[in-house]
Design a protein around this motif. Structure first.
Motif, mmCIF file in Angstrom:
data_model
loop_
_atom_site.group_PDB
_atom_site.id
_atom_site.type_symbol
_atom_site.label_atom_id
_atom_site.label_comp_id
_atom_site.label_asym_id
_atom_site.label_seq_id
_atom_site.Cartn_x
_atom_site.Cartn_y
_atom_site.Cartn_z
ATOM 1 N N GLU A 1 20.283 6.941 -23.737
ATOM 2 C CA GLU A 1 21.627 7.192 -23.282
ATOM 3 C C GLU A 1 22.294 5.869 -22.918
ATOM 4 O O GLU A 1 21.639 4.938 -22.461
ATOM 5 N N GLY A 2 23.603 5.818 -23.096
ATOM 6 C CA GLY A 2 24.307 4.545 -22.989
ATOM 7 C C GLY A 2 24.822 4.195 -21.607
ATOM 8 O O GLY A 2 25.701 3.357 -21.480
ATOM 9 N N ASP A 3 24.293 4.832 -20.551
ATOM 10 C CA ASP A 3 24.823 4.576 -19.215
ATOM 11 C C ASP A 3 24.699 3.112 -18.817
ATOM 12 O O ASP A 3 25.580 2.546 -18.186
ATOM 13 N N GLN A 4 23.568 2.499 -19.136
ATOM 14 C CA GLN A 4 23.328 1.115 -18.756
ATOM 15 C C GLN A 4 23.298 0.190 -19.970
ATOM 16 O O GLN A 4 22.781 -0.909 -19.894
ATOM 17 N N ALA A 5 23.849 0.653 -21.073
ATOM 18 C CA ALA A 5 23.696 -0.083 -22.325
ATOM 19 C C ALA A 5 24.733 -1.188 -22.484
ATOM 20 O O ALA A 5 25.815 -1.145 -21.917
ATOM 21 N N ILE A 6 24.362 -2.156 -23.300
ATOM 22 C CA ILE A 6 25.272 -3.178 -23.803
ATOM 23 C C ILE A 6 25.440 -2.907 -25.296
ATOM 24 O O ILE A 6 24.450 -2.778 -26.026
ATOM 25 N N PHE A 7 26.683 -2.789 -25.747
ATOM 26 C CA PHE A 7 26.965 -2.443 -27.136
ATOM 27 C C PHE A 7 27.280 -3.721 -27.925
ATOM 28 O O PHE A 7 28.068 -4.552 -27.474
ATOM 29 N N ILE A 8 26.672 -3.835 -29.094
ATOM 30 C CA ILE A 8 26.897 -4.982 -29.968
ATOM 31 C C ILE A 8 27.505 -4.480 -31.270
ATOM 32 O O ILE A 8 26.884 -3.702 -31.998
ATOM 33 N N VAL A 9 28.724 -4.915 -31.557
ATOM 34 C CA VAL A 9 29.402 -4.538 -32.793
ATOM 35 C C VAL A 9 29.148 -5.636 -33.823
ATOM 36 O O VAL A 9 29.491 -6.794 -33.594
ATOM 37 N N CYS A 10 28.548 -5.268 -34.957
ATOM 38 C CA CYS A 10 28.199 -6.240 -35.993
ATOM 39 C C CYS A 10 29.054 -6.000 -37.240
ATOM 40 O O CYS A 10 29.125 -4.871 -37.740
ATOM 41 N N GLU A 11 29.663 -7.050 -37.741
ATOM 42 C CA GLU A 11 30.569 -6.944 -38.881
ATOM 43 C C GLU A 11 29.849 -6.536 -40.158
ATOM 44 O O GLU A 11 30.396 -5.825 -40.992
ATOM 45 N N GLY A 12 28.629 -7.001 -40.345
ATOM 46 C CA GLY A 12 27.923 -6.797 -41.601
ATOM 47 C C GLY A 12 28.278 -7.863 -42.616
ATOM 48 O O GLY A 12 29.082 -8.761 -42.361
ATOM 49 N N ILE B 1 16.125 -13.118 -25.796
ATOM 50 C CA ILE B 1 16.751 -13.233 -27.103
ATOM 51 C C ILE B 1 16.527 -11.921 -27.841
ATOM 52 O O ILE B 1 15.418 -11.391 -27.863
ATOM 53 N N PHE B 2 17.596 -11.380 -28.435
ATOM 54 C CA PHE B 2 17.510 -10.125 -29.171
ATOM 55 C C PHE B 2 17.995 -10.340 -30.604
ATOM 56 O O PHE B 2 18.995 -11.007 -30.821
ATOM 57 N N ARG B 3 17.307 -9.752 -31.554
ATOM 58 C CA ARG B 3 17.755 -9.796 -32.945
ATOM 59 C C ARG B 3 18.713 -8.636 -33.193
ATOM 60 O O ARG B 3 18.462 -7.510 -32.768
ATOM 61 N N THR B 4 19.833 -8.907 -33.884
ATOM 62 C CA THR B 4 20.860 -7.896 -34.110
ATOM 63 C C THR B 4 21.071 -7.665 -35.613
ATOM 64 O O THR B 4 20.386 -8.261 -36.450
ATOM 65 N N GLY B 5 22.067 -6.833 -35.923
ATOM 66 C CA GLY B 5 22.522 -6.707 -37.301
ATOM 67 C C GLY B 5 23.250 -7.954 -37.747
ATOM 68 O O GLY B 5 23.340 -8.958 -37.023
ATOM 69 N N THR B 6 23.794 -7.900 -38.943
ATOM 70 C CA THR B 6 24.460 -9.069 -39.528
ATOM 71 C C THR B 6 25.814 -9.331 -38.859
ATOM 72 O O THR B 6 26.610 -8.421 -38.679
ATOM 73 N N ALA B 7 26.043 -10.571 -38.496
ATOM 74 C CA ALA B 7 27.340 -11.049 -37.966
ATOM 75 C C ALA B 7 27.795 -10.295 -36.716
ATOM 76 O O ALA B 7 28.820 -9.612 -36.730
ATOM 77 N N PRO B 8 27.066 -10.410 -35.593
ATOM 78 C CA PRO B 8 27.543 -9.799 -34.341
ATOM 79 C C PRO B 8 28.879 -10.391 -33.940
ATOM 80 O O PRO B 8 29.019 -11.599 -33.793
ATOM 81 N N ALA B 9 29.895 -9.510 -33.753
ATOM 82 C CA ALA B 9 31.263 -9.974 -33.562
ATOM 83 C C ALA B 9 31.807 -9.678 -32.181
ATOM 84 O O ALA B 9 32.767 -10.318 -31.749
ATOM 85 N N HIS B 10 31.259 -8.686 -31.483
ATOM 86 C CA HIS B 10 31.821 -8.295 -30.203
ATOM 87 C C HIS B 10 30.726 -7.700 -29.321
ATOM 88 O O HIS B 10 29.940 -6.859 -29.772
ATOM 89 N N ILE B 11 30.665 -8.172 -28.087
ATOM 90 C CA ILE B 11 29.704 -7.681 -27.096
ATOM 91 C C ILE B 11 30.482 -6.894 -26.050
ATOM 92 O O ILE B 11 31.428 -7.412 -25.466
ATOM 93 N N VAL B 12 30.086 -5.636 -25.825
ATOM 94 C CA VAL B 12 30.837 -4.769 -24.930
ATOM 95 C C VAL B 12 29.901 -4.213 -23.859
ATOM 96 O O VAL B 12 28.887 -3.585 -24.189
ATOM 97 N N CYS B 13 30.251 -4.450 -22.610
ATOM 98 C CA CYS B 13 29.477 -3.923 -21.491
ATOM 99 C C CYS B 13 30.201 -2.701 -20.925
ATOM 100 O O CYS B 13 31.433 -2.679 -20.859
ATOM 101 N N ARG B 14 29.447 -1.708 -20.532
ATOM 102 C CA ARG B 14 30.076 -0.532 -19.952
ATOM 103 C C ARG B 14 30.806 -0.913 -18.667
ATOM 104 O O ARG B 14 30.257 -1.625 -17.829
ATOM 105 N N PRO B 15 32.072 -0.490 -18.514
ATOM 106 C CA PRO B 15 32.856 -0.851 -17.312
ATOM 107 C C PRO B 15 32.193 -0.358 -16.049
ATOM 108 O O PRO B 15 31.563 0.699 -16.061
#
Length: 353
Positions: free
Chosen positions: A42-53, A339-353
């Motif tokens: 569940e995303g209550d404490q998650a950090i979201f990483i948006v990857c362009e690909g 250090i975390f490995r992500t998908g291709t081209a991480p473009a935006h890091i979003v923390c839950r408000p």
């Protein structure tokens, strides 16, 4: 004797393979796991990483760092949950309550997902969307291609208005009941360079005006109280950039940060008295004291994105924009903690408000 020697060779080969596998597991553990678990957290404490690909490959992804108990990264969550692709060139994300809006630029839509189950809830069609913000019960979306701000009611997603502006809108910020809009941010193409941002009232009739700032405004961010807006101005081919600080109420520049540091800032992050910026396209990260304007330090990581999550500074490195990226999690002294490995081209890091 020959049989014993052959057996020893086979044994050594097996040991080498075991050692190689162990090294691979150790290296990947050091970069955070990307286990294909049947269930996602569940995303209550998650950090979201948006990857362009990859460019043109339609393999954008949404990754999640689960910080609650495992400190583990789960990759490509949208695809795993929904059984479909997120699209191409996922660029930004906004979180409202349990709704996450992912901007998918090349596929010309906003994906609204549930931030705890990651299920797709709705798709909002917008040509070349670049950013999305929320104010007074509506979401405001910048349509770069159409030079429009699209206003949709939340959470019905019904489009209320399409406001034409005289510039190509890029990133957005909300402060003092207004939408602050950065315009075309191409640095070396004079035809697309702007020295202004657009300010639009967040309520009908959506009055708007342009004000002059530094050359080529790019990213912008408002402080938590909505009193000031920080605008990353890249500069021009002949002059360096800086970060302009705008009083949101009076719409006047009250401070300039970074002049003399030879920066062309492209993305900003704010936390208490700290202002972090990516100093150029895929450049290092410099941290300033946003009250004094003095430099706090330079972090030698080539960054595609930067964010503060709690007391940690997170920096995304897209490397060559073709292979998996990395998220570096730094502590209060800017030492790398994880250090975390992500998908291709991480473009935006979003923390839950």
């Amino acid at each position: 004797m020959m049989f014993d020697g052959f057996r020893q060779i086979k044994t050594m080969a097996c040991l080498r393979r075991i050692f190689a596998v162990a090294v691979w597991v150790w290296l990947n553990a050091g970069c955070g796991s990307d286990k294909d678990l049947p269930d996602v957290p569940e995303g209550d404490q998650a950090i979201f990483i948006v990857c362009e690909g990859n460019y043109g490959a339609s393999n954008a992804s949404l990754d999640i760092i689960d910080t609650f108990d495992t400190d583990t990264i789960h990759r490509n969550v949208f695809n795993r949950v929904n059984g479909s692709k997120l699209g191409g060139y996922a660029h930004r994300m906004l979180i409202l309550d349990t709704i996450g809006m992912v901007v998918v630029t090349a596929y010309h839509h906003i994906k609204a997902i549930h931030t705890r189950t990651y299920e797709l809830l709705h798709t909002i069609p917008v040509r070349s969307p670049r950013d999305v913000v929320f104010s007074d019960g509506s979401v405001f979306i910048s349509s770069y291609m159409d030079s429009q701000i699209i206003i949709a009611q939340y959470p019905s997603w019904e489009i209320q208005s399409r406001i034409k502006i005289g510039h190509k809108p890029n990133h957005l910020a909300v402060a003092a009941g207004k939408i602050f809009i950065s315009n075309s941010d191409t640095l070396f193409t004079k035809k697309l360079q702007d020295s202004v941002i657009t300010i639009m009232e967040a309520l009908p009739p959506y009055n708007r005006r342009a004000i002059a700032l530094g050359k080529t405004p790019s990213d912008l961010i408002a402080d938590p109280h909505g009193e000031r807006v920080y605008i990353a101005c890249k500069g021009s081919a002949s002059e360096p950039g800086s970060i302009m600080v705008l009083d949101a109420q009076n719409e006047e520049v009250v401070q300039e940060i970074g002049r003399g540091f030879n920066i062309r800032p492209v993305q900003l992050a704010l936390h208490d008295s700290l202002l972090a910026c990516v100093i150029s396209e895929n450049g290092y990260v410099r941290v300033f004291n946003n009250r004094t304007g003095l430099g706090e330090g330079l972090i030698n990581i080539n960054a595609s994105s930067v964010a503060f999550c709690g007391g940690d500074l997170l920096i995304a490195d897209a490397f060559d924009y073709m292979s998996p990226g990395r998220i570096y999690m730094l502590d209060g002294k800017y030492a790398i903690r994880r250090i975390f490995r992500t998908g291709t081209a991480p473009a935006h890091i979003v923390c839950r408000p």
